[in-house]
Design a protein around this motif. Structure first.
Motif, PDB file in Angstrom:
ATOM      1  N   SER A 221       0.816  -1.215   0.000  1.00  0.00           N
ATOM      2  CA  SER A 221       0.000   0.000   0.000  1.00  0.00           C
ATOM      3  C   SER A 221       0.848   1.263   0.000  1.00  0.00           C
ATOM      4  O   SER A 221       0.312   2.354  -0.133  1.00  0.00           O
ATOM      5  N   ASP A 222       2.168   1.123   0.152  1.00  0.00           N
ATOM      6  CA  ASP A 222       3.067   2.280   0.123  1.00  0.00           C
ATOM      7  C   ASP A 222       3.544   2.493  -1.315  1.00  0.00           C
ATOM      8  O   ASP A 222       4.497   1.892  -1.774  1.00  0.00           O
ATOM      9  N   ASN A 223       2.834   3.355  -2.036  1.00  0.00           N
ATOM     10  CA  ASN A 223       3.078   3.523  -3.475  1.00  0.00           C
ATOM     11  C   ASN A 223       4.504   3.990  -3.767  1.00  0.00           C
ATOM     12  O   ASN A 223       5.133   3.543  -4.733  1.00  0.00           O
ATOM     13  N   ALA A 224       5.020   4.901  -2.925  1.00  0.00           N
ATOM     14  CA  ALA A 224       6.366   5.444  -3.181  1.00  0.00           C
ATOM     15  C   ALA A 224       7.428   4.355  -3.069  1.00  0.00           C
ATOM     16  O   ALA A 224       8.322   4.235  -3.917  1.00  0.00           O
ATOM     17  N   LYS A 225       7.324   3.507  -2.045  1.00  0.00           N
ATOM     18  CA  LYS A 225       8.315   2.444  -1.871  1.00  0.00           C
ATOM     19  C   LYS A 225       8.157   1.349  -2.925  1.00  0.00           C
ATOM     20  O   LYS A 225       9.142   0.756  -3.373  1.00  0.00           O
ATOM     21  N   ILE A 226       6.906   1.088  -3.311  1.00  0.00           N
ATOM     22  CA  ILE A 226       6.684   0.110  -4.390  1.00  0.00           C
ATOM     23  C   ILE A 226       7.335   0.596  -5.677  1.00  0.00           C
ATOM     24  O   ILE A 226       7.977  -0.158  -6.411  1.00  0.00           O
ATOM     25  N   GLN A 227       7.198   1.910  -5.983  1.00  0.00           N
ATOM     26  CA  GLN A 227       7.799   2.453  -7.210  1.00  0.00           C
ATOM     27  C   GLN A 227       9.327   2.391  -7.138  1.00  0.00           C
ATOM     28  O   GLN A 227      10.000   2.076  -8.132  1.00  0.00           O
TER      29      GLN A 227
END
Length: 274
Positions: A221-227
């Motif tokens: 759910s952490d979009n920045a870390k996934i990216q």
């Protein structure tokens, strides 16, 4: 794309009611449309079609947007959508998205440096293998020359005694240096082979052992870390990329599917552009 959180497929209708938004659009992580709805009266039928499509899909993770009227100007609410496993079906092990916070990890630059050092080690090992091959050839040539000298010695033994002294004076000056060179080659060959087998991997003084920059895995759910994780995976060599996918398939199948779809789709697009 920023998301409001994560919901399951059986929570779509409940979420739409809470938001009072019955227009939706569901896509894969790389933006490929799966199903949408812009008419409140058709919400139930389009939702059922969406659930059937997701049920038959191999993917585990999707994106879903809710809006008040389905137009581009309407305020939108975006969520990660997780496919819920139907009880009784032979499905894969449930995906655990409750990841722990990231521990301090090595920077991407350090990881790239370690990969470069690994490539240098492989190059050095290849050079040593070539050196061993060269030494074997030299040793073989020396063996052949020694065989020739041995045959000459046998021939010498068969000669009359009065001819032996003159023959020895002729052959010894060339035979002794050859024998010494042969022994030196054998010793160098053995030492080189031993060094190639026991040579430890080079490691910078005082540096801790290499750690993976994304262990534990980032929260889905952490979009920045996934990216950031996607950017890291994109730069991996092929053999390290395959190893990372195998790890994801064993520990986070949903994220593994997202990685496979993202980079397979990008590769196909690059091939089409070429």
């Amino acid at each position: 794309m920023n998301t409001q959180g994560t919901i399951k497929t059986n929570e779509i209708a409940e979420t739409a009611n809470k938001l009072n938004c019955f227009a939706f659009k569901c896509t894969t992580l790389d933006g490929k449309l799966i199903k949408g709805n812009s008419n409140k009266n058709l919400f139930d039928s389009n939702l059922n079609e969406l659930l059937k499509t997701i049920k038959g899909s191999n993917a585990e993770l999707f994106l879903i947007e809710f809006s008040s009227n389905g137009t581009a100007k309407a305020a939108k609410n975006c969520y990660h959508l997780i496919k819920e496993t139907t009880p009784g079906l032979a499905a894969a092990a449930p995906v655990n998205y409750n990841y722990q916070a990231l521990e301090p990890a090595r920077s991407l630059g350090e990881a790239v440096k370690d990969a470069r050092e690994l490539a240098e080690m492989k190059s050095e090992n290849k050079r040593l293998e070539e050196e061993i091959t060269r030494l074997k050839l030299e040793a073989q040539e020396a063996d052949e020359e020694a065989d020739e000298k041995a045959a000459a010695a046998v021939e010498l033994a068969e000669k009359p005694a009065d001819k032996i002294s003159g023959y020895l004076k002729e052959i010894l000056p060339s035979f002794l240096p050859l024998a010494e060179k042969y022994l030196e080659i054998k010793a160098l060959q053995a030492q080189t082979a031993a060094n190639a087998l026991i040579k430890p991997a080079p490691q910078a003084p005082g540096r801790a052992p290499m750690r993976h920059p994304f262990r534990p895995l980032p929260n889905i759910s952490d979009n920045a870390k996934i990216q950031s994780y996607f950017n890291f995976v994109e730069k991996l060599p092929e053999h390290l990329f395959n190893r990372e996918v195998q790890y994801l398939q064993a520990n986070a199948p949903g994220l593994a599917q997202a990685v496979i779809e993202k980079f397979t789709e990008e590769n196909l697009q690059e091939d089409e552009n070429e």
